[in-house]
Design a protein around this motif. Sequence first.
Motif, PDB file in Angstrom:
ATOM      1  N   SER A 129       0.803  -1.220   0.000  1.00 21.16           N
ATOM      2  CA  SER A 129       0.000   0.000   0.000  1.00 21.16           C
ATOM      3  C   SER A 129       0.839   1.274   0.000  1.00 21.16           C
ATOM      4  CB  SER A 129      -0.940   0.000   1.207  1.00 21.16           C
ATOM      5  OG  SER A 129      -0.207  -0.023   2.418  1.00 21.16           O
ATOM      6  N   ASP A 130       2.080   1.208   0.475  1.00 14.21           N
ATOM      7  CA  ASP A 130       2.906   2.414   0.557  1.00 14.21           C
ATOM      8  C   ASP A 130       3.133   3.082  -0.804  1.00 14.21           C
ATOM      9  OD1 ASP A 130       3.109   2.430   3.273  1.00 14.21           O
ATOM     10  OD2 ASP A 130       5.034   1.380   3.361  1.00 14.21           O
ATOM     11  N   PRO A 131       3.495   2.355  -1.877  1.00 14.66           N
ATOM     12  CA  PRO A 131       3.656   3.028  -3.176  1.00 14.66           C
ATOM     13  C   PRO A 131       2.374   3.687  -3.678  1.00 14.66           C
ATOM     14  CG  PRO A 131       4.699   0.869  -3.206  1.00 14.66           C
ATOM     15  CD  PRO A 131       3.892   0.936  -1.953  1.00 14.66           C
ATOM     16  N   PHE A 132       1.228   3.037  -3.457  1.00 13.85           N
ATOM     17  CA  PHE A 132      -0.039   3.630  -3.877  1.00 13.85           C
ATOM     18  C   PHE A 132      -0.370   4.852  -3.022  1.00 13.85           C
ATOM     19  CE2 PHE A 132      -0.288  -0.743  -5.353  1.00 13.85           C
ATOM     20  CZ  PHE A 132      -0.779  -0.577  -6.640  1.00 13.85           C
ATOM     21  N   ARG A 133      -0.038   4.809  -1.738  1.00 21.38           N
ATOM     22  CA  ARG A 133      -0.256   5.977  -0.882  1.00 21.38           C
ATOM     23  C   ARG A 133       0.597   7.155  -1.373  1.00 21.38           C
ATOM     24  NH1 ARG A 133       0.475   3.763   3.476  1.00 21.38           N
ATOM     25  NH2 ARG A 133      -1.608   3.724   4.423  1.00 21.38           N
ATOM     26  N   THR A 134       1.843   6.880  -1.735  1.00 16.68           N
ATOM     27  CA  THR A 134       2.717   7.937  -2.248  1.00 16.68           C
ATOM     28  C   THR A 134       2.168   8.526  -3.530  1.00 16.68           C
ATOM     29  OG1 THR A 134       4.648   6.844  -1.265  1.00 16.68           O
ATOM     30  CG2 THR A 134       5.059   8.471  -2.987  1.00 16.68           C
ATOM     31  N   PHE A 135       1.688   7.669  -4.433  1.00 12.65           N
ATOM     32  CA  PHE A 135       1.123   8.142  -5.703  1.00 12.65           C
ATOM     33  C   PHE A 135      -0.104   9.008  -5.459  1.00 12.65           C
ATOM     34  CE2 PHE A 135      -2.051   7.526  -9.048  1.00 12.65           C
ATOM     35  CZ  PHE A 135      -1.372   8.009 -10.151  1.00 12.65           C
ATOM     36  N   MET A 136      -0.995   8.566  -4.587  1.00 13.66           N
ATOM     37  CA  MET A 136      -2.212   9.327  -4.342  1.00 13.66           C
ATOM     38  C   MET A 136      -1.913  10.647  -3.638  1.00 13.66           C
ATOM     39  SD  MET A 136      -5.135   6.455  -3.424  1.00 13.66           S
ATOM     40  CE  MET A 136      -4.136   5.507  -2.270  1.00 13.66           C
ATOM     41  N   LEU A 137      -0.970  10.648  -2.699  1.00 13.77           N
ATOM     42  CA  LEU A 137      -0.615  11.885  -2.012  1.00 13.77           C
ATOM     43  C   LEU A 137      -0.023  12.918  -2.969  1.00 13.77           C
ATOM     44  CD1 LEU A 137       0.912  10.588   1.348  1.00 13.77           C
ATOM     45  CD2 LEU A 137      -1.190  11.916   1.066  1.00 13.77           C
ATOM     46  N   SER A 138       0.702  12.452  -3.984  1.00 12.91           N
ATOM     47  CA  SER A 138       1.312  13.386  -4.935  1.00 12.91           C
ATOM     48  C   SER A 138       0.315  13.939  -5.937  1.00 12.91           C
ATOM     49  CB  SER A 138       2.446  12.681  -5.692  1.00 12.91           C
ATOM     50  OG  SER A 138       1.950  11.600  -6.461  1.00 12.91           O
ATOM     51  N   ASN A 139      -0.891  13.351  -6.017  1.00 10.75           N
ATOM     52  CA  ASN A 139      -1.883  13.799  -7.004  1.00 10.75           C
ATOM     53  C   ASN A 139      -3.182  14.306  -6.382  1.00 10.75           C
ATOM     54  OD1 ASN A 139      -0.873  13.017  -9.916  1.00 10.75           O
ATOM     55  ND2 ASN A 139      -0.324  11.291  -8.608  1.00 10.75           N
ATOM     56  N   VAL A 140      -3.365  14.130  -5.073  1.00  6.97           N
ATOM     57  CA  VAL A 140      -4.603  14.596  -4.447  1.00  6.97           C
ATOM     58  C   VAL A 140      -4.531  16.104  -4.221  1.00  6.97           C
ATOM     59  CG1 VAL A 140      -3.776  14.241  -2.085  1.00  6.97           C
ATOM     60  CG2 VAL A 140      -6.223  14.103  -2.567  1.00  6.97           C
ATOM     61  N   ARG A 141      -5.644  16.783  -4.368  1.00  7.10           N
ATOM     62  CA  ARG A 141      -5.692  18.210  -4.074  1.00  7.10           C
ATOM     63  C   ARG A 141      -5.694  18.434  -2.568  1.00  7.10           C
ATOM     64  NH1 ARG A 141      -9.869  22.058  -6.137  1.00  7.10           N
ATOM     65  NH2 ARG A 141     -11.260  20.649  -5.003  1.00  7.10           N
ATOM     66  N   ASP A 142      -5.004  19.469  -2.144  1.00 13.01           N
ATOM     67  CA  ASP A 142      -4.947  19.763  -0.708  1.00 13.01           C
ATOM     68  C   ASP A 142      -6.340  20.039  -0.141  1.00 13.01           C
ATOM     69  OD1 ASP A 142      -2.204  19.464  -0.710  1.00 13.01           O
ATOM     70  OD2 ASP A 142      -1.826  21.602  -1.066  1.00 13.01           O
ATOM     71  N   LYS A 143      -7.177  20.706  -0.930  1.00 10.39           N
ATOM     72  CA  LYS A 143      -8.517  21.037  -0.456  1.00 10.39           C
ATOM     73  C   LYS A 143      -9.347  19.785  -0.229  1.00 10.39           C
ATOM     74  CE  LYS A 143     -12.493  23.992  -1.555  1.00 10.39           C
ATOM     75  NZ  LYS A 143     -13.056  24.959  -2.536  1.00 10.39           N
ATOM     76  N   ASP A 144      -9.244  18.824  -1.133  1.00  9.09           N
ATOM     77  CA  ASP A 144      -9.995  17.578  -0.988  1.00  9.09           C
ATOM     78  C   ASP A 144      -9.448  16.747   0.175  1.00  9.09           C
ATOM     79  OD1 ASP A 144     -11.586  18.208  -3.185  1.00  9.09           O
ATOM     80  OD2 ASP A 144     -10.138  17.366  -4.584  1.00  9.09           O
ATOM     81  N   PHE A 145      -8.138  16.718   0.312  1.00 11.40           N
ATOM     82  CA  PHE A 145      -7.547  15.979   1.431  1.00 11.40           C
ATOM     83  C   PHE A 145      -7.961  16.599   2.764  1.00 11.40           C
ATOM     84  CE2 PHE A 145      -4.214  15.288   4.560  1.00 11.40           C
ATOM     85  CZ  PHE A 145      -4.069  13.915   4.513  1.00 11.40           C
ATOM     86  N   ASP A 146      -7.917  17.925   2.831  1.00 13.93           N
ATOM     87  CA  ASP A 146      -8.292  18.599   4.078  1.00 13.93           C
ATOM     88  C   ASP A 146      -9.748  18.342   4.436  1.00 13.93           C
ATOM     89  OD1 ASP A 146      -5.740  19.582   4.266  1.00 13.93           O
ATOM     90  OD2 ASP A 146      -6.217  21.522   3.352  1.00 13.93           O
ATOM     91  N   LEU A 147     -10.607  18.207   3.414  1.00 19.29           N
ATOM     92  CA  LEU A 147     -12.021  17.935   3.681  1.00 19.29           C
ATOM     93  C   LEU A 147     -12.189  16.642   4.461  1.00 19.29           C
ATOM     94  CD1 LEU A 147     -15.105  18.241   3.297  1.00 19.29           C
ATOM     95  CD2 LEU A 147     -14.821  17.126   1.067  1.00 19.29           C
ATOM     96  N   PHE A 148     -11.618  15.547   3.967  1.00 24.83           N
ATOM     97  CA  PHE A 148     -11.774  14.259   4.640  1.00 24.83           C
ATOM     98  C   PHE A 148     -10.950  14.198   5.918  1.00 24.83           C
ATOM     99  CE2 PHE A 148     -13.299  13.269   0.415  1.00 24.83           C
ATOM    100  CZ  PHE A 148     -14.349  12.417   0.667  1.00 24.83           C
ATOM    101  N   ALA A 149      -9.825  14.911   5.957  1.00 21.14           N
ATOM    102  CA  ALA A 149      -9.044  14.956   7.197  1.00 21.14           C
ATOM    103  C   ALA A 149      -9.831  15.657   8.300  1.00 21.14           C
ATOM    104  CB  ALA A 149      -7.719  15.656   6.947  1.00 21.14           C
ATOM    105  N   ASP A 150     -10.507  16.754   7.962  1.00 20.49           N
ATOM    106  CA  ASP A 150     -11.314  17.465   8.957  1.00 20.49           C
ATOM    107  C   ASP A 150     -12.493  16.613   9.418  1.00 20.49           C
ATOM    108  OD1 ASP A 150      -9.620  19.609   8.773  1.00 20.49           O
ATOM    109  OD2 ASP A 150     -10.862  20.704   7.321  1.00 20.49           O
ATOM    110  N   LEU A 151     -13.100  15.880   8.483  1.00 19.64           N
ATOM    111  CA  LEU A 151     -14.199  14.997   8.867  1.00 19.64           C
ATOM    112  C   LEU A 151     -13.713  13.907   9.823  1.00 19.64           C
ATOM    113  CD1 LEU A 151     -16.019  14.585   5.424  1.00 19.64           C
ATOM    114  CD2 LEU A 151     -16.771  15.936   7.382  1.00 19.64           C
TER     115      LEU A 151
END
Length: 243
Positions: A129-151
């Motif tokens: 899962s680590d390589p896929f996590r790295t790939f997704m982190l490099s392509n996810v928008r900060d705004k979208d990540f912050d949304l689910f992180a805040d939830l």
Amino acid sequence: MKKILLFAGVFAATVTAASAQQIDLGGIGQASGTTVATIIQMFGLLTVLSVAPGLLIMVTSFTRFIIAFSILRAGIGLQSTPANLILISLSLFMTFYVMAPTFDRAWANGVKPLMDNQISQTVALERISDPFRTFMLSNVRDKDFDLFADLARERGQTVAKETVDLRILVPAFMISEIRRGFEIGFLIVLPFLVIDLIVATITMAMGMMMLPPTVVSLPFKIMFFVLIDGWNLLVGSLVRSFN
């Protein structure tokens, strides 16, 4: 071919580990812990096999590709050409191309050692899962990540971006990919819309009220897309968008 066999290797390794334990169905009445655990593993394996295509779509670049191609077909005005099978196949092979480094790392660090019985299933899952996590982190928008992180924080969970739970990262990555797919689709449809407007204006001025403008504009849109070598430009732009 090695990349395509990645997930098959994971499943094969899981089957091997599960089959190493003998299932005594005759003693299931005594509620043997080993037997029950093995049966649960088999149900889990069947569940993973059934949702494997969805997992491939959720954590890779496939979503952006298929949305862009679908909007392209709708923008040109073609109902079933290219066929869904062609668009999906092209999207899959483009996904394998873009995700090749990620698949290679997951295979070398997780799947291969697991198949060689060098690491446990828990460690293998983390390494895969680590390589896929790295790939997704490099392509996810900060705004979208912050949304689910805040939830998640509202429910009392601690969120660190480097070790974020996939239950938070995957939906954030997916809505980021959907948004980018629609952004690319807008840029694709815009020139075709201009052609439709021009053709509609000309046909109205000529008094051809009963002739649908889309019938006249269709060959012009196809010719325009071919003359600019649209497939080459679109595929190249989509692949470069992940670099």
